[in-house]
Motif scaffolding. Structure first.
Motif, PDB file in Angstrom:
ATOM      1  N   VAL A  93       0.854  -1.186   0.000  1.00  0.00           N
ATOM      2  CA  VAL A  93       0.000   0.000   0.000  1.00  0.00           C
ATOM      3  C   VAL A  93       0.892   1.238   0.000  1.00  0.00           C
ATOM      4  O   VAL A  93       1.672   1.457   0.919  1.00  0.00           O
ATOM      5  CB  VAL A  93      -0.931   0.019   1.235  1.00  0.00           C
ATOM      6  N   VAL A  94       0.781   2.043  -1.066  1.00  0.00           N
ATOM      7  CA  VAL A  94       1.658   3.208  -1.222  1.00  0.00           C
ATOM      8  C   VAL A  94       1.184   4.381  -0.378  1.00  0.00           C
ATOM      9  O   VAL A  94       1.981   5.080   0.246  1.00  0.00           O
ATOM     10  CB  VAL A  94       1.748   3.616  -2.709  1.00  0.00           C
ATOM     11  N   SER A  95      -0.129   4.610  -0.356  1.00  0.00           N
ATOM     12  CA  SER A  95      -0.660   5.732   0.408  1.00  0.00           C
ATOM     13  C   SER A  95      -1.916   5.306   1.158  1.00  0.00           C
ATOM     14  O   SER A  95      -2.667   4.437   0.714  1.00  0.00           O
ATOM     15  CB  SER A  95      -0.978   6.921  -0.510  1.00  0.00           C
ATOM     16  N   LEU A  96      -2.120   5.939   2.298  1.00  0.00           N
ATOM     17  CA  LEU A  96      -3.242   5.591   3.168  1.00  0.00           C
ATOM     18  C   LEU A  96      -3.876   6.868   3.687  1.00  0.00           C
ATOM     19  O   LEU A  96      -3.188   7.777   4.132  1.00  0.00           O
ATOM     20  CB  LEU A  96      -2.750   4.744   4.342  1.00  0.00           C
ATOM     21  N   SER A  97      -5.204   6.917   3.625  1.00  0.00           N
ATOM     22  CA  SER A  97      -5.948   8.037   4.181  1.00  0.00           C
ATOM     23  C   SER A  97      -6.723   7.547   5.403  1.00  0.00           C
ATOM     24  O   SER A  97      -7.447   6.549   5.325  1.00  0.00           O
ATOM     25  CB  SER A  97      -6.922   8.606   3.141  1.00  0.00           C
ATOM     26  N   VAL A  98      -6.556   8.250   6.527  1.00  0.00           N
ATOM     27  CA  VAL A  98      -7.257   7.903   7.760  1.00  0.00           C
ATOM     28  C   VAL A  98      -8.072   9.119   8.194  1.00  0.00           C
ATOM     29  O   VAL A  98      -7.521  10.190   8.417  1.00  0.00           O
ATOM     30  CB  VAL A  98      -6.281   7.511   8.883  1.00  0.00           C
ATOM     31  N   THR A  99      -9.388   8.938   8.283  1.00  0.00           N
ATOM     32  CA  THR A  99     -10.275  10.019   8.712  1.00  0.00           C
ATOM     33  C   THR A  99     -10.989   9.606   9.993  1.00  0.00           C
ATOM     34  O   THR A  99     -11.567   8.520  10.062  1.00  0.00           O
ATOM     35  CB  THR A  99     -11.319  10.349   7.631  1.00  0.00           C
ATOM     36  N   ILE A 100     -10.934  10.475  10.997  1.00  0.00           N
ATOM     37  CA  ILE A 100     -11.599  10.209  12.273  1.00  0.00           C
ATOM     38  C   ILE A 100     -12.739  11.204  12.415  1.00  0.00           C
ATOM     39  O   ILE A 100     -12.523  12.415  12.445  1.00  0.00           O
ATOM     40  CB  ILE A 100     -10.620  10.338  13.448  1.00  0.00           C
ATOM     41  N   ASN A 101     -13.953  10.680  12.490  1.00  0.00           N
ATOM     42  CA  ASN A 101     -15.141  11.540  12.552  1.00  0.00           C
ATOM     43  C   ASN A 101     -15.997  11.145  13.754  1.00  0.00           C
ATOM     44  O   ASN A 101     -16.306   9.969  13.938  1.00  0.00           O
ATOM     45  CB  ASN A 101     -15.952  11.390  11.266  1.00  0.00           C
ATOM     46  N   GLU A 102     -16.355  12.117  14.560  1.00  0.00           N
ATOM     47  CA  GLU A 102     -17.190  11.858  15.731  1.00  0.00           C
ATOM     48  C   GLU A 102     -18.533  12.539  15.523  1.00  0.00           C
ATOM     49  O   GLU A 102     -18.627  13.755  15.359  1.00  0.00           O
ATOM     50  CB  GLU A 102     -16.516  12.390  16.992  1.00  0.00           C
ATOM     51  N   LYS A 103     -19.612  11.733  15.519  1.00  0.00           N
ATOM     52  CA  LYS A 103     -20.932  12.290  15.250  1.00  0.00           C
ATOM     53  C   LYS A 103     -22.010  11.343  15.768  1.00  0.00           C
ATOM     54  O   LYS A 103     -21.900  10.131  15.628  1.00  0.00           O
ATOM     55  CB  LYS A 103     -21.117  12.522  13.746  1.00  0.00           C
ATOM     56  N   ASP A 104     -23.044  11.919  16.376  1.00  0.00           N
ATOM     57  CA  ASP A 104     -24.216  11.155  16.806  1.00  0.00           C
ATOM     58  C   ASP A 104     -23.857   9.965  17.694  1.00  0.00           C
ATOM     59  O   ASP A 104     -24.378   8.856  17.522  1.00  0.00           O
ATOM     60  CB  ASP A 104     -25.010  10.659  15.588  1.00  0.00           C
ATOM     61  N   GLY A 105     -22.958  10.200  18.638  1.00  0.00           N
ATOM     62  CA  GLY A 105     -22.609   9.151  19.589  1.00  0.00           C
ATOM     63  C   GLY A 105     -21.761   8.039  19.028  1.00  0.00           C
ATOM     64  O   GLY A 105     -21.665   6.956  19.627  1.00  0.00           O
ATOM     65  N   ARG A 106     -21.136   8.287  17.893  1.00  0.00           N
ATOM     66  CA  ARG A 106     -20.260   7.272  17.289  1.00  0.00           C
ATOM     67  C   ARG A 106     -18.957   7.919  16.846  1.00  0.00           C
ATOM     68  O   ARG A 106     -18.935   9.053  16.389  1.00  0.00           O
ATOM     69  CB  ARG A 106     -20.917   6.609  16.073  1.00  0.00           C
ATOM     70  N   ILE A 107     -17.883   7.169  16.987  1.00  0.00           N
ATOM     71  CA  ILE A 107     -16.596   7.562  16.417  1.00  0.00           C
ATOM     72  C   ILE A 107     -16.325   6.620  15.255  1.00  0.00           C
ATOM     73  O   ILE A 107     -16.255   5.401  15.428  1.00  0.00           O
ATOM     74  CB  ILE A 107     -15.467   7.474  17.458  1.00  0.00           C
ATOM     75  N   VAL A 108     -16.217   7.193  14.067  1.00  0.00           N
ATOM     76  CA  VAL A 108     -15.995   6.392  12.865  1.00  0.00           C
ATOM     77  C   VAL A 108     -14.596   6.691  12.328  1.00  0.00           C
ATOM     78  O   VAL A 108     -14.285   7.832  11.985  1.00  0.00           O
ATOM     79  CB  VAL A 108     -17.051   6.695  11.776  1.00  0.00           C
ATOM     80  N   ILE A 109     -13.764   5.657  12.292  1.00  0.00           N
ATOM     81  CA  ILE A 109     -12.394   5.783  11.767  1.00  0.00           C
ATOM     82  C   ILE A 109     -12.379   5.109  10.403  1.00  0.00           C
ATOM     83  O   ILE A 109     -12.574   3.897  10.292  1.00  0.00           O
ATOM     84  CB  ILE A 109     -11.371   5.138  12.702  1.00  0.00           C
ATOM     85  N   THR A 110     -12.175   5.890   9.358  1.00  0.00           N
ATOM     86  CA  THR A 110     -12.226   5.386   7.984  1.00  0.00           C
ATOM     87  C   THR A 110     -10.826   5.257   7.412  1.00  0.00           C
ATOM     88  O   THR A 110     -10.037   6.209   7.455  1.00  0.00           O
ATOM     89  CB  THR A 110     -13.065   6.324   7.098  1.00  0.00           C
ATOM     90  N   PHE A 111     -10.522   4.084   6.894  1.00  0.00           N
ATOM     91  CA  PHE A 111      -9.235   3.808   6.256  1.00  0.00           C
ATOM     92  C   PHE A 111      -9.465   3.616   4.759  1.00  0.00           C
ATOM     93  O   PHE A 111     -10.311   2.806   4.361  1.00  0.00           O
ATOM     94  CB  PHE A 111      -8.595   2.547   6.833  1.00  0.00           C
ATOM     95  N   VAL A 112      -8.708   4.356   3.942  1.00  0.00           N
ATOM     96  CA  VAL A 112      -8.856   4.261   2.490  1.00  0.00           C
ATOM     97  C   VAL A 112      -7.475   4.086   1.859  1.00  0.00           C
ATOM     98  O   VAL A 112      -6.541   4.846   2.141  1.00  0.00           O
ATOM     99  CB  VAL A 112      -9.527   5.523   1.895  1.00  0.00           C
ATOM    100  N   GLY A 113      -7.349   3.088   1.000  1.00  0.00           N
ATOM    101  CA  GLY A 113      -6.111   2.842   0.271  1.00  0.00           C
ATOM    102  C   GLY A 113      -6.402   1.938  -0.907  1.00  0.00           C
ATOM    103  O   GLY A 113      -7.372   1.167  -0.896  1.00  0.00           O
ATOM    104  N   GLU A 114      -5.589   2.009  -1.913  1.00  0.00           N
ATOM    105  CA  GLU A 114      -5.828   1.217  -3.125  1.00  0.00           C
ATOM    106  C   GLU A 114      -5.856  -0.278  -2.798  1.00  0.00           C
ATOM    107  O   GLU A 114      -4.881  -0.817  -2.280  1.00  0.00           O
ATOM    108  CB  GLU A 114      -4.752   1.507  -4.169  1.00  0.00           C
TER     109      GLU A 114
END
Length: 247
Positions: free
Chosen positions: A183-204
């Protein structure tokens, strides 16, 4: 674990209340066996959580009582060398102090990496997101991939156990993905909303590649044992790690 094992027991009890008295012994035995299996599964999850808590407590003690004091000693040594360098007269003394300063800075950087990996003491003041930033800044030069981390939402402080889970999940997943070497590049987004923490991982082809990793499979088993946490694989390149903070 969300909407899985915890939801099955009520369904079994509801079914029991509806079956007739002359229901086959086989059906009743299957229900009994299934309830026993659920009980064993819950016991296994409780044991994993106890082991997790025990290790985290030991890691905290190691970082607090050993690694952090060592950092302070090395930092104090650097300050002393800078004072001596100002007073040094000969070139040989200045060269020796310069080489000593370089070595101590190298060891201090190594110790910082070791300390935050063992336990992020900075999380007490910075919270999990500040600790994640500090962890990434220390390790990004040694990684095989380029990582972009983005924080969204309110990002409120959470109970300590939730915060250490957030840090550990991201730490371990970055290590697992980095070790893939594909995996050459990785995007990690941490979003907190409506009583949930969602950690999103995106990569080819990230999910596809992770599913061939034994370490990732072990990580998924660990997540399955933790209440109110789940992994949702959206497609071959994206997955979410979801923590429920409000029940």
């Amino acid at each position: 674990m969300m909407n899985r094992i915890g939801d099955i027991q009520p369904l079994i009890q509801d079914y029991r209340s509806k079956i007739s008295a002359n229901e086959s012994e086989l059906t009743i035995k299957i229900l009994d066996d299934y309830e026993e299996l659920l009980q064993l599964f819950n016991q296994k999850n409780e044991m994993i959580n106890r082991i997790w808590d025990f290790h985290e407590n030991k890691k905290y003690q190691l970082a607090q009582e050993t690694l952090d004091p060592l950092e302070q000693i090395l930092y104090s040594s650097l300050l002393g060398i800078r004072t001596l360098d100002q007073e040094a007269q000969s070139d040989s003394a200045k060269n020796y102090l310069a080489s000593l300063k370089k070595e101590i800075e190298k060891q201090l950087n190594y110790l910082k990496k070791a300390s935050i990996s063992v336990y992020p003491l900075c999380m007490q003041d910075l919270g999990p997101y500040g600790a994640i930033k500090s962890y990434y800044e220390l390790f990004k030069d040694g990684k095989n991939i380029t990582i972009d981390i983005d924080f969204k939402g309110t990002l409120k402080r959470q109970p300590h156990k939730v915060e250490i889970h957030i840090f550990r999940f991201i730490q371990h997943l970055i290590q697992i993905i980095d070790n893939l070497n594909t995996v050459v590049s990785l995007s990690v987004t941490i979003n907190e909303k409506d009583g949930r923490i969602v950690i999103t991982f995106v990569g080819e082809a990230l999910v596809e590649r992770l599913n061939h990793s034994s370490n990732y499979q072990l990580f998924k088993e660990l997540v399955d044992s933790i209440e109110d946490v789940e992994i949702l694989e959206k497609n071959e390149s994206t997955f979410n790690l979801v923590l429920q903070t409000i029940r």
